[in-house]
Design a protein around this motif. Structure first.
Motif, PDB file in Angstrom:
ATOM      1  N   VAL A 233       0.873  -0.762  -0.016  1.00  0.00           N
ATOM      2  CA  VAL A 233      -0.004  -0.051  -0.316  1.00  0.00           C
ATOM      3  C   VAL A 233       0.669   1.293  -0.143  1.00  0.00           C
ATOM      4  O   VAL A 233       1.972   1.673   0.815  1.00  0.00           O
ATOM      5  N   ASN A 234       0.701   2.388  -0.981  1.00  0.00           N
ATOM      6  CA  ASN A 234       1.298   3.608  -0.729  1.00  0.00           C
ATOM      7  C   ASN A 234       3.402   2.666  -0.483  1.00  0.00           C
ATOM      8  O   ASN A 234       4.083   3.441  -0.713  1.00  0.00           O
ATOM      9  N   GLY A 235       2.870   1.520  -1.739  1.00  0.00           N
ATOM     10  CA  GLY A 235       4.696   1.867  -1.564  1.00  0.00           C
ATOM     11  C   GLY A 235       5.123   1.345  -0.640  1.00  0.00           C
ATOM     12  O   GLY A 235       6.048   0.183  -0.827  1.00  0.00           O
ATOM     13  N   ALA A 236       4.648  -0.024   0.038  1.00  0.00           N
ATOM     14  CA  ALA A 236       5.276  -0.088   2.049  1.00  0.00           C
ATOM     15  C   ALA A 236       4.570  -1.569   1.820  1.00  0.00           C
ATOM     16  O   ALA A 236       3.187  -1.364   1.189  1.00  0.00           O
ATOM     17  N   VAL A 237       4.930  -2.703   2.175  1.00  0.00           N
ATOM     18  CA  VAL A 237       4.341  -4.331   2.299  1.00  0.00           C
ATOM     19  C   VAL A 237       3.630  -3.762   3.884  1.00  0.00           C
ATOM     20  O   VAL A 237       4.280  -3.696   4.860  1.00  0.00           O
ATOM     21  N   VAL A 238       2.205  -4.020   3.191  1.00  0.00           N
ATOM     22  CA  VAL A 238       1.347  -4.106   5.022  1.00  0.00           C
ATOM     23  C   VAL A 238       1.593  -5.591   5.254  1.00  0.00           C
ATOM     24  O   VAL A 238       0.983  -5.737   5.859  1.00  0.00           O
ATOM     25  N   TYR A 239       1.332  -6.355   4.405  1.00  0.00           N
ATOM     26  CA  TYR A 239       0.907  -7.442   4.936  1.00  0.00           C
ATOM     27  C   TYR A 239       2.258  -8.673   3.695  1.00  0.00           C
ATOM     28  O   TYR A 239       2.356  -8.776   2.958  1.00  0.00           O
ATOM     29  N   ASP A 240       2.786  -9.154   4.606  1.00  0.00           N
ATOM     30  CA  ASP A 240       4.277  -9.794   4.202  1.00  0.00           C
ATOM     31  C   ASP A 240       3.755 -11.713   4.321  1.00  0.00           C
ATOM     32  O   ASP A 240       4.066 -12.351   5.854  1.00  0.00           O
ATOM     33  N   THR A 245       2.478  -6.737   8.947  1.00  0.00           N
ATOM     34  CA  THR A 245       3.927  -6.057   8.952  1.00  0.00           C
ATOM     35  C   THR A 245       3.619  -4.869  10.696  1.00  0.00           C
ATOM     36  O   THR A 245       4.520  -4.681  10.918  1.00  0.00           O
ATOM     37  N   GLY A 246       2.436  -4.429  10.311  1.00  0.00           N
ATOM     38  CA  GLY A 246       2.444  -3.453  11.453  1.00  0.00           C
ATOM     39  C   GLY A 246       2.235  -2.094  10.564  1.00  0.00           C
ATOM     40  O   GLY A 246       2.666  -0.737  10.986  1.00  0.00           O
ATOM     41  N   LYS A 247       2.407  -2.032   9.454  1.00  0.00           N
ATOM     42  CA  LYS A 247       2.413  -0.290   8.797  1.00  0.00           C
ATOM     43  C   LYS A 247       1.800   0.083   8.476  1.00  0.00           C
ATOM     44  O   LYS A 247       0.666  -1.305   7.798  1.00  0.00           O
ATOM     45  N   ASP A 248       1.723   1.455   8.677  1.00  0.00           N
ATOM     46  CA  ASP A 248      -0.430   1.791   8.853  1.00  0.00           C
ATOM     47  C   ASP A 248      -0.136   2.999   7.810  1.00  0.00           C
ATOM     48  O   ASP A 248       0.442   4.327   8.709  1.00  0.00           O
ATOM     49  N   VAL A 249      -0.169   3.017   6.354  1.00  0.00           N
ATOM     50  CA  VAL A 249      -0.010   3.262   6.332  1.00  0.00           C
ATOM     51  C   VAL A 249      -0.778   3.871   4.620  1.00  0.00           C
ATOM     52  O   VAL A 249      -0.834   4.886   3.825  1.00  0.00           O
ATOM     53  N   GLY A 250      -1.730   3.353   5.327  1.00  0.00           N
ATOM     54  CA  GLY A 250      -3.400   3.461   4.247  1.00  0.00           C
ATOM     55  C   GLY A 250      -3.575   5.504   4.687  1.00  0.00           C
ATOM     56  O   GLY A 250      -3.419   5.633   5.287  1.00  0.00           O
ATOM     57  N   GLN A 251      -4.693   5.450   4.042  1.00  0.00           N
ATOM     58  CA  GLN A 251      -5.938   6.769   3.897  1.00  0.00           C
ATOM     59  C   GLN A 251      -6.898   6.606   2.801  1.00  0.00           C
ATOM     60  O   GLN A 251      -7.020   6.213   2.381  1.00  0.00           O
ATOM     61  N   VAL A 252      -7.721   7.455   3.272  1.00  0.00           N
ATOM     62  CA  VAL A 252      -8.945   7.482   3.597  1.00  0.00           C
ATOM     63  C   VAL A 252      -9.035   7.762   1.930  1.00  0.00           C
ATOM     64  O   VAL A 252      -8.362   9.259   1.570  1.00  0.00           O
ATOM     65  N   LEU A 253      -9.771   7.434   1.147  1.00  0.00           N
ATOM     66  CA  LEU A 253      -9.840   7.500  -0.665  1.00  0.00           C
ATOM     67  C   LEU A 253     -10.589   8.783  -1.252  1.00  0.00           C
ATOM     68  O   LEU A 253     -11.716   7.875  -0.556  1.00  0.00           O
ATOM     69  N   ARG A 254     -10.977   9.459  -1.508  1.00  0.00           N
ATOM     70  CA  ARG A 254     -12.396  10.128  -2.014  1.00  0.00           C
ATOM     71  C   ARG A 254     -12.128  10.389  -3.702  1.00  0.00           C
ATOM     72  O   ARG A 254     -10.759  10.418  -4.075  1.00  0.00           O
ATOM     73  N   PRO A 255     -13.292  10.738  -4.661  1.00  0.00           N
ATOM     74  CA  PRO A 255     -12.908  10.626  -5.520  1.00  0.00           C
ATOM     75  C   PRO A 255     -12.321  11.489  -6.331  1.00  0.00           C
ATOM     76  O   PRO A 255     -12.451  13.223  -5.400  1.00  0.00           O
ATOM     77  N   SER A 256     -11.407  11.564  -6.686  1.00  0.00           N
ATOM     78  CA  SER A 256     -10.769  12.699  -7.676  1.00  0.00           C
ATOM     79  C   SER A 256     -11.513  13.679  -7.901  1.00  0.00           C
ATOM     80  O   SER A 256     -12.008  15.375  -8.401  1.00  0.00           O
ATOM     81  N   SER A 257     -12.518  13.355  -8.751  1.00  0.00           N
ATOM     82  CA  SER A 257     -13.791  14.345  -9.718  1.00  0.00           C
ATOM     83  C   SER A 257     -15.202  13.350  -9.569  1.00  0.00           C
ATOM     84  O   SER A 257     -15.075  12.431 -10.257  1.00  0.00           O
ATOM     85  N   ALA A 258     -15.955  13.957 -10.671  1.00  0.00           N
ATOM     86  CA  ALA A 258     -17.703  13.850 -10.658  1.00  0.00           C
ATOM     87  C   ALA A 258     -17.075  12.797 -11.716  1.00  0.00           C
ATOM     88  O   ALA A 258     -16.492  12.710 -12.816  1.00  0.00           O
ATOM     89  N   MET A 259     -17.793  11.617 -11.582  1.00  0.00           N
ATOM     90  CA  MET A 259     -17.322  10.338 -13.029  1.00  0.00           C
ATOM     91  C   MET A 259     -18.680  10.135 -13.708  1.00  0.00           C
ATOM     92  O   MET A 259     -19.462   9.772 -12.832  1.00  0.00           O
ATOM     93  N   THR A 260     -19.270  10.042 -15.166  1.00  0.00           N
ATOM     94  CA  THR A 260     -20.358   9.316 -15.035  1.00  0.00           C
ATOM     95  C   THR A 260     -20.358   7.707 -15.107  1.00  0.00           C
ATOM     96  O   THR A 260     -19.129   7.460 -15.935  1.00  0.00           O
ATOM     97  N   THR A 261     -22.061   7.538 -15.764  1.00  0.00           N
ATOM     98  CA  THR A 261     -21.458   6.050 -15.483  1.00  0.00           C
ATOM     99  C   THR A 261     -20.635   5.474 -17.402  1.00  0.00           C
ATOM    100  O   THR A 261     -19.709   4.520 -17.290  1.00  0.00           O
TER     101      THR A 261
END
Length: 266
Positions: A233-240, A245-261
């Protein structure tokens, strides 16, 4: 216990508190003769089959403390009820009581028609998924569905290619919700990667487990699925090798812009 929201008695059974309190509350209801009678009266296998599944089709897969029922493991509740000469709701309730709420029952798949699956998964408007946001984490555990489908539909049945599966589970959902920098291995995108050998994956549907990792020590159900080399996740190994692995590097993701179907489907 399996929570059904069909009828007042069954609804009350699923309206519980947190942690050990909720289990104690449910078991107390199951011990109450009047409450049990209301459950039996309200039980309709046809109606239940259209919701979470009829009790008759549920398989007893984990006994917990119900050692006296261990001989029935692998049998459906219908088979157990016939063998014991008991009402099926009583069987369901008594197993839960004997196990102190640890018993696990497995329902039947909604659809296993492989030709239908093939048509659906190759349709341009289909996005693969298997979650409603964790609404029923004390009754079912859907978190292993990506592994299960890779094993079943890609490795075993060969209905879709591994590339198509990745597209349906990663790239397409990201496009649909407006996450433009994730979902594919491309220059400039976030280094979110899952590395695995398809032949090493496993998914154990024979039983469910309890994890006490929710706020205030509350619990949820989970399944055993894995066999992955690493999750990045984000370049860091969180599961090996399936180990955190104890690394907490995730973040809340939000849409970058509205997209149509339409644009998402592309």
């Amino acid at each position: 216990a399996v929570a059904h929201d069909l009828g007042p008695a069954w609804r009350q059974l699923s309206q519980r508190g947190h942690g050990d309190t909720e289990i104690a509350d449910s078991l107390a209801k199951l011990r109450d003769p009047q409450f049990r009678a209301a459950m039996i009266k309200a039980y309709d296998p046809v109606l239940f089959d259209q919701s979470n599944g009829a009790l008759e089709k549920m398989t007893f897969v984990q006994a917990g403390k119900a050692e006296s029922y261990a001989e029935y493991l692998g049998m459906t509740l219908s088979e157990i009820a016939q063998r014991r000469g008991e009402n099926i709701v009583d069987v369901y309730a008594n197993i839960n009581l004997a196990s102190e709420g640890e018993a696990v029952f497995k329902g039947t798949p909604i659809s296993i028609d492989l030709e239908v699956m093939r048509r659906q998964l190759n349709h341009e408007r289909i996005i693969m998924g298997g979650s409603d946001g964790g609404a029923h984490i004390k009754s079912i555990a859907n978190g292993g569905w990506p592994t299960g489908l890779l094993i079943w539909l890609v490795r075993e049945e060969k209905i879709i290619s591994v590339e198509r599966a990745h597209h349906l589970m990663s790239y397409l959902p990201c496009r649909a919700i407006g996450l433009r920098d994730r979902g594919a291995v491309l220059e400039g995108m976030a280094a979110d990667l899952v590395i695995y050998d398809l032949n090493d994956l496993y998914f154990d549907l024979s039983r469910l487990y309890h994890s006490h990792d929710l706020p205030k020590g509350d619990w949820r159900k989970r399944v055993r699925a894995g066999g992955y080399h690493s999750v990045i996740v984000n370049g860091a190994v969180v599961y090996d090798r399936d180990q955190y692995t104890g690394k907490d590097v995730g973040q809340v993701l939000r849409p970058s812009s509205a997209m149509t179907t339409r644009s998402a489907a592309r």
